[in-house]
Scaffold this motif. Structure first.
Motif, PDB file in Angstrom:
ATOM      1  N   ALA A   1       0.887  -1.438  -0.147  1.00  0.00           N
ATOM      2  CA  ALA A   1       0.063  -0.393   0.070  1.00  0.00           C
ATOM      3  C   ALA A   1       0.561   0.956   0.274  1.00  0.00           C
ATOM      4  O   ALA A   1       0.535   2.123  -0.550  1.00  0.00           O
ATOM      5  CB  ALA A   1      -1.155   0.532   0.879  1.00  0.00           C
TER       6      ALA A   1
ATOM      7  N   PRO B   1     -12.813   6.403  -0.201  1.00  0.00           N
ATOM      8  CA  PRO B   1     -12.496   4.700   1.014  1.00  0.00           C
ATOM      9  C   PRO B   1     -12.099   3.260   0.297  1.00  0.00           C
ATOM     10  O   PRO B   1     -11.870   2.718   0.738  1.00  0.00           O
ATOM     11  CB  PRO B   1     -13.067   4.820   2.699  1.00  0.00           C
ATOM     12  CG  PRO B   1     -14.040   6.209   2.718  1.00  0.00           C
ATOM     13  CD  PRO B   1     -13.213   6.524   1.177  1.00  0.00           C
ATOM     14  N   ALA B   2     -13.184   3.184  -0.697  1.00  0.00           N
ATOM     15  CA  ALA B   2     -13.750   2.476  -1.867  1.00  0.00           C
ATOM     16  C   ALA B   2     -12.512   2.151  -2.539  1.00  0.00           C
ATOM     17  O   ALA B   2     -12.033   0.833  -3.267  1.00  0.00           O
ATOM     18  CB  ALA B   2     -14.776   2.515  -2.566  1.00  0.00           C
ATOM     19  N   LEU B   3     -11.647   2.988  -3.092  1.00  0.00           N
ATOM     20  CA  LEU B   3     -10.193   2.798  -3.627  1.00  0.00           C
ATOM     21  C   LEU B   3      -8.985   3.003  -2.921  1.00  0.00           C
ATOM     22  O   LEU B   3      -8.045   3.772  -3.081  1.00  0.00           O
ATOM     23  CB  LEU B   3     -10.204   3.866  -5.028  1.00  0.00           C
ATOM     24  CG  LEU B   3     -11.633   3.639  -5.805  1.00  0.00           C
ATOM     25  CD1 LEU B   3     -11.232   4.638  -7.119  1.00  0.00           C
ATOM     26  CD2 LEU B   3     -10.595   1.820  -6.161  1.00  0.00           C
ATOM     27  N   SER B   4      -8.610   3.093  -1.566  1.00  0.00           N
ATOM     28  CA  SER B   4      -7.471   3.551  -0.771  1.00  0.00           C
ATOM     29  C   SER B   4      -6.819   2.614  -1.569  1.00  0.00           C
ATOM     30  O   SER B   4      -6.632   1.487  -2.029  1.00  0.00           O
ATOM     31  CB  SER B   4      -8.380   2.892   0.681  1.00  0.00           C
ATOM     32  OG  SER B   4      -8.558   1.789   0.745  1.00  0.00           O
TER      33      SER B   4
ATOM     34  N   ARG C   1      -4.764  -0.007   0.783  1.00  0.00           N
ATOM     35  CA  ARG C   1      -4.997  -1.257   1.197  1.00  0.00           C
ATOM     36  C   ARG C   1      -6.141  -1.683   0.163  1.00  0.00           C
ATOM     37  O   ARG C   1      -5.444  -3.461  -0.142  1.00  0.00           O
ATOM     38  CB  ARG C   1      -5.385  -0.604   2.785  1.00  0.00           C
ATOM     39  CG  ARG C   1      -5.362  -2.797   3.491  1.00  0.00           C
ATOM     40  CD  ARG C   1      -5.665  -2.123   4.751  1.00  0.00           C
ATOM     41  NE  ARG C   1      -4.251  -1.935   4.784  1.00  0.00           N
ATOM     42  CZ  ARG C   1      -3.504  -1.567   6.319  1.00  0.00           C
ATOM     43  NH1 ARG C   1      -4.876  -1.751   7.154  1.00  0.00           N
ATOM     44  NH2 ARG C   1      -2.786  -1.536   6.287  1.00  0.00           N
ATOM     45  N   VAL C   2      -7.350  -0.877   0.003  1.00  0.00           N
ATOM     46  CA  VAL C   2      -8.336  -1.947  -1.345  1.00  0.00           C
ATOM     47  C   VAL C   2      -7.590  -2.220  -2.477  1.00  0.00           C
ATOM     48  O   VAL C   2      -8.034  -3.015  -2.899  1.00  0.00           O
ATOM     49  CB  VAL C   2      -9.642  -1.220  -1.309  1.00  0.00           C
ATOM     50  CG1 VAL C   2     -10.433  -1.554  -2.106  1.00  0.00           C
ATOM     51  CG2 VAL C   2     -10.415  -0.704   0.495  1.00  0.00           C
ATOM     52  N   LEU C   3      -6.836  -1.837  -2.805  1.00  0.00           N
ATOM     53  CA  LEU C   3      -5.754  -2.154  -3.901  1.00  0.00           C
ATOM     54  C   LEU C   3      -5.213  -3.008  -4.361  1.00  0.00           C
ATOM     55  O   LEU C   3      -4.920  -3.889  -5.330  1.00  0.00           O
ATOM     56  CB  LEU C   3      -4.992  -0.312  -4.730  1.00  0.00           C
ATOM     57  CG  LEU C   3      -5.893   0.775  -4.977  1.00  0.00           C
ATOM     58  CD1 LEU C   3      -5.385   2.034  -5.859  1.00  0.00           C
ATOM     59  CD2 LEU C   3      -7.451   0.368  -6.783  1.00  0.00           C
TER      60      LEU C   3
ATOM     61  N   TRP D   1      -5.605  -5.436  -1.930  1.00  0.00           N
ATOM     62  CA  TRP D   1      -6.191  -6.940  -1.749  1.00  0.00           C
ATOM     63  C   TRP D   1      -7.154  -7.081  -3.177  1.00  0.00           C
ATOM     64  O   TRP D   1      -7.227  -8.160  -3.847  1.00  0.00           O
ATOM     65  CB  TRP D   1      -7.640  -5.844  -1.144  1.00  0.00           C
ATOM     66  CG  TRP D   1      -7.055  -6.269   0.180  1.00  0.00           C
ATOM     67  CD1 TRP D   1      -5.970  -6.551   1.161  1.00  0.00           C
ATOM     68  CD2 TRP D   1      -8.110  -5.796   0.938  1.00  0.00           C
ATOM     69  NE1 TRP D   1      -6.004  -6.540   2.578  1.00  0.00           N
ATOM     70  CE2 TRP D   1      -6.836  -5.745   2.203  1.00  0.00           C
ATOM     71  CE3 TRP D   1      -8.890  -5.049   1.577  1.00  0.00           C
ATOM     72  CZ2 TRP D   1      -7.761  -4.664   3.925  1.00  0.00           C
ATOM     73  CZ3 TRP D   1      -9.266  -4.146   2.470  1.00  0.00           C
ATOM     74  CH2 TRP D   1      -8.240  -3.739   4.164  1.00  0.00           C
ATOM     75  N   PHE D   2      -7.369  -5.522  -3.990  1.00  0.00           N
ATOM     76  CA  PHE D   2      -8.255  -5.816  -5.602  1.00  0.00           C
ATOM     77  C   PHE D   2      -6.822  -6.326  -6.471  1.00  0.00           C
ATOM     78  O   PHE D   2      -7.374  -7.388  -7.702  1.00  0.00           O
ATOM     79  CB  PHE D   2      -8.206  -4.400  -5.921  1.00  0.00           C
ATOM     80  CG  PHE D   2      -9.017  -5.057  -7.342  1.00  0.00           C
ATOM     81  CD1 PHE D   2     -10.342  -4.831  -8.247  1.00  0.00           C
ATOM     82  CD2 PHE D   2      -8.554  -4.017  -8.472  1.00  0.00           C
ATOM     83  CE1 PHE D   2     -10.398  -5.453  -9.579  1.00  0.00           C
ATOM     84  CE2 PHE D   2      -8.533  -3.859  -9.903  1.00  0.00           C
ATOM     85  CZ  PHE D   2      -9.858  -5.017  -9.726  1.00  0.00           C
TER      86      PHE D   2
END
Length: 134
Positions: free
Chosen positions: A38, A50-53, A55-57, A59-60
């Protein structure tokens, strides 16, 4: 080399490439790795959502690697998975380049730019070989 031997070699190579991607993808869910990856996302690519934080990236991209690796093993998805993985390698390269410029922050993960670029190109070519050959 006869056709049967070539088929076995290609199957082994395809399985190894798939295993590499699945393994790298699984690593995107290890907490220490998630934090480091991250942080490797360049500031210019960070979103305030937050949907594209970052950390989310991470995981994606882990899901993408796992899906791409598994896709190489299933003949109906092999070509699409190979193309998607090559696009994926190009898409994540800015994070690798950013890390290379900040070796003091990322240590061993920050492979110098030129070796990383050559490695990405070789990996992309290998993905295309195992994806496109019957």
């Amino acid at each position: 080399m006869d056709a049967a031997t070539w088929d076995v070699i290609l199957w082994i190579l395809r399985a190894l490439v798939a295993l590499v991607f699945v393994g790298m993808g699984v690593n995107h869910f290890v907490p220490a790795s998630v934090r480091t990856m991250a942080a490797m996302i360049p500031p210019a690519l960070r979103s305030s959502s937050p949907a594209l934080s970052p950390r989310v990236l991470v995981w994606f991209t882990g899901v993408c690697e796992i899906a791409g690796g598994l896709g190489l093993l299933w003949p109906p998805t092999r070509v699409a998975a190979g193309i998607a993985l090559v696009v994926f390698l190009a898409a994540v390269f800015p994070a690798n380049a950013y890390a290379a410029r900040h070796r003091d922050r990322f240590g061993a993960l920050a492979i110098p730019f030129w070796p990383r670029l050559v490695g990405q190109i070789v990996l992309a070519a290998l993905v295309l070989v195992v994806a496109l050959l019957p």
